[in-house]
Write an enzyme that holds these catalytic residues in place. Structure first.
Site, short mmCIF file in Angstrom:
data_model
loop_
_atom_site.label_atom_id
_atom_site.label_comp_id
_atom_site.label_asym_id
_atom_site.label_seq_id
_atom_site.Cartn_x
_atom_site.Cartn_y
_atom_site.Cartn_z
N GLY A 82 0.81 -1.14 -0.28
CA GLY A 82 -0.40 0.78 0.10
C GLY A 82 0.91 1.33 0.48
O GLY A 82 0.16 2.66 0.15
N ALA A 83 2.14 1.28 -0.03
CA ALA A 83 3.05 2.09 -0.35
C ALA A 83 3.75 2.26 -1.31
O ALA A 83 4.68 1.59 -0.74
CB ALA A 83 3.89 2.22 1.21
N GLY A 84 3.43 2.38 -2.53
CA GLY A 84 4.41 2.37 -3.69
C GLY A 84 4.70 3.39 -3.73
O GLY A 84 5.82 4.23 -3.72
N TYR A 135 4.60 10.70 8.75
CA TYR A 135 5.86 10.52 7.96
C TYR A 135 7.03 10.71 9.20
O TYR A 135 7.89 10.22 8.67
CB TYR A 135 5.71 11.40 6.67
CG TYR A 135 5.89 13.13 7.25
CD1 TYR A 135 6.82 13.39 7.00
CD2 TYR A 135 4.68 13.67 6.94
CE1 TYR A 135 6.89 14.49 6.97
CE2 TYR A 135 4.49 14.98 6.90
CZ TYR A 135 5.77 15.32 7.24
OH TYR A 135 6.03 16.79 6.94
N TYR A 184 12.05 9.74 6.70
CA TYR A 184 11.58 10.34 5.05
C TYR A 184 12.69 11.15 4.27
O TYR A 184 12.33 11.63 3.34
CB TYR A 184 10.07 10.80 5.67
CG TYR A 184 10.53 12.32 6.29
CD1 TYR A 184 10.75 13.53 6.28
CD2 TYR A 184 10.49 12.46 7.66
CE1 TYR A 184 10.97 14.38 6.65
CE2 TYR A 184 11.26 13.75 8.19
CZ TYR A 184 10.60 14.71 7.34
OH TYR A 184 11.22 16.15 8.07
N ARG A 229 20.23 -6.27 -43.99
CA ARG A 229 19.02 -7.25 -44.43
C ARG A 229 18.71 -5.93 -45.87
O ARG A 229 18.42 -5.05 -45.89
CB ARG A 229 17.52 -6.71 -43.56
CG ARG A 229 16.14 -7.72 -44.11
CD ARG A 229 15.49 -7.54 -42.80
NE ARG A 229 13.96 -8.08 -43.48
CZ ARG A 229 13.74 -9.47 -44.11
NH1 ARG A 229 14.55 -10.17 -43.97
NH2 ARG A 229 12.89 -9.54 -43.98
N GLY A 249 10.84 -14.45 -37.08
CA GLY A 249 11.29 -15.05 -36.90
C GLY A 249 12.31 -15.12 -35.89
O GLY A 249 13.50 -15.86 -35.73
N GLU A 289 11.56 3.71 -8.83
CA GLU A 289 11.66 4.82 -8.45
C GLU A 289 11.09 6.37 -8.34
O GLU A 289 11.36 7.19 -9.31
CB GLU A 289 13.14 5.15 -8.75
CG GLU A 289 13.82 3.77 -7.86
CD GLU A 289 15.66 3.90 -7.26
OE1 GLU A 289 15.80 5.07 -7.27
OE2 GLU A 289 16.08 3.42 -8.40
#
Length: 433
Positions: free
Chosen positions: A163-165, A212, A266, A302, A388, A411
């Site tokens: 829950g903390a991204g 925090y 923090y 090619r 391929g 990040e």
């Protein structure tokens, strides 16, 4: 290249280039033009050449195997330590090479040209946990951990949770005081290097009532009772880079394990992640350049309709556009790194560098896509066009594509970077008015 040789390189006369130094130079002598931000000094060039040799001789032969097995080969990890790449800006007195922040960025970039997974392992180890200990550790902590982290021990940075991204300070892991100890409880997710790490820099709230401002950073060793590392995540990209959940079940640590000051976690996290964004930008431009470098020879060889693919004007325009965007991203990353190194506020520039660099990596796949005259806008369809070649793991394009996805997530997502940039622009113009 040994770590001792890396230290010798770091002691070569250094020229630091930035907007500030260029401006100062121009004021002193208008006849001397300011140097380009991407002009490398002697020791910086040597870093690049050394890492390139390591990447080509040690990493490249193992890339496909490591990706398939989702496991970093110990030979690569050992080689990174032996070549002095795991303590880049750690002072020599603690076993590091005493290099600069910019040196670390060009190492991360160069590694990503061959394998972004290796770049992630080296980059995150250096810019997050090791930097935290080097910058905020007590003398006892530095003596105890830095020599190990420079020579043979991986470290992880434990802040993210389920829950903390993006909202990193919503973390639920707590550190409850018990006389002169703390009991840490909670779970961390998506922790890079955690499968092999022996040292963890852990963020936990020691006083939730302060929100925090109660967040405190601790150094925890893998051997601590109650610390468990879960299975490896089965990821889309950077598969050789270890990513696991880390659980803390009343892990007891002495108050001397606090890294820096109580309640300042923090603040340290913000500082560290701002710098880390430049590192992710460096990783992404290395990835884009690596993909580009392996694309051009294919287009030169090619042939269709009696001429090489690279001779079609429409494709030439796309190649030129891709290369221009890579160079623009590189200049953003280099400038942000130079600014940090010279003590100039760099948060906005770091966010811009990560945002742009993580998006530029799509260009190389557009080269493939448009060279086949497929009118689509997705790189997935470009891989399909290659048939391929591109649709198999025999050709590296599909791995670069998978590895690139993480650049817009970790990040700080791209949306978070946009928020940061917008807020800083708002503040900038408030001051002007």
């Amino acid at each position: 290249m040994s770590s001792k040789l890396m230290q010798q390189v770091a002691r070569l006369p250094r020229k630091s280039y930035s907007t500030a130094t260029a401006f100062a130079t121009s004021r002193q002598d208008v006849t001397v033009p300011p140097p380009p931000v991407n002009l490398l000094s002697e020791n910086e060039t040597f870093f690049v050449e050394t890492v390139r040799k390591f990447s080509q001789s040690v990493v490249k032969p193992l890339v496909r195997e490591m990706d398939k097995n989702s496991k970093m080969n110990p030979i690569v990890t050992q080689g990174a330590f032996e070549n002095g790449l795991m303590g880049l800006h750690v002072p020599e007195e603690y076993g590091g090479s005493g290099s600069s922040f910019f040196d670390a960025m060009i190492v991360i970039e160069e590694l990503a040209k061959t394998d972004p997974s290796v770049s992630a392992m080296v980059g995150i180890h250096n810019t997050l946990p090791v930097s935290m200990i080097a910058d905020h550790g007590s003398e006892e902590q530095k003596q105890r951990y830095l020599p190990r982290l420079c020579s043979d021990t991986l470290a992880s940075f434990c802040i993210s949770e389920s829950g903390a991204g993006s909202d990193a300070f919503a973390l639920k892991t707590v550190a409850r005081r018990d006389e002169d100890h703390f009991l840490i409880s909670g779970s961390k997710m998506w922790i890079t290097n955690s499968g092999d790490a022996q040292v963890f820099v852990v963020f936990a709230n020691a006083d939730p009532s302060q929100k925090y401002k109660g967040i405190t950073c601790f150094i925890v060793e893998r051997s601590a009772d109650g610390l468990t590392v879960d299975r490896e995540e089965d990821k889309l990209g950077i598969r050789a880079s270890s990513t696991c959940q880390v659980h803390f079940d009343n892990v007891r640590v002495h108050e001397s394990a606090i890294l820096g000051e109580y309640g300042k976690g923090y603040k340290y996290a913000i500082e560290c992640l701002n710098a880390g964004r430049i590192a992710i930008g460096a990783q992404m431009i290395g990835l884009a350049q690596g993909c580009f470098d392996q694309t051009i020879p294919y287009l030169q060889q090619r042939e269709q309709f009696g001429q090489r693919l690279i001779d079609f004007q429409g494709l030439q325009h796309q190649i030129a556009q891709a290369r221009t965007e890579i160079e623009a991203a590189r200049l953003l990353v280099y400038n942000a790194a130079r600014m940090k190194e010279n003590g100039i506020p760099y948060v906005r520039e770091a966010a811009m560098a990560k945002l742009f660099a993580s998006q530029v990596r799509k260009s190389c796949f557009s080269v493939f896509k448009l060279s086949s005259q497929v009118a689509t806008s997705t790189s997935a369809q470009c891989i399909k066009w290659l048939g391929g070649v591109g649709f198999t793991k025999e050709f590296p394009a599909e791995k670069f594509y998978r590895d690139a996805m993480i650049g817009e997530i970790y990040e700080g997502t791209s949306n978070i970077q946009l928020n940061t940039i917008a807020k800083l622009i708002d503040n900038e113009y408030k001051l002007k008015n």
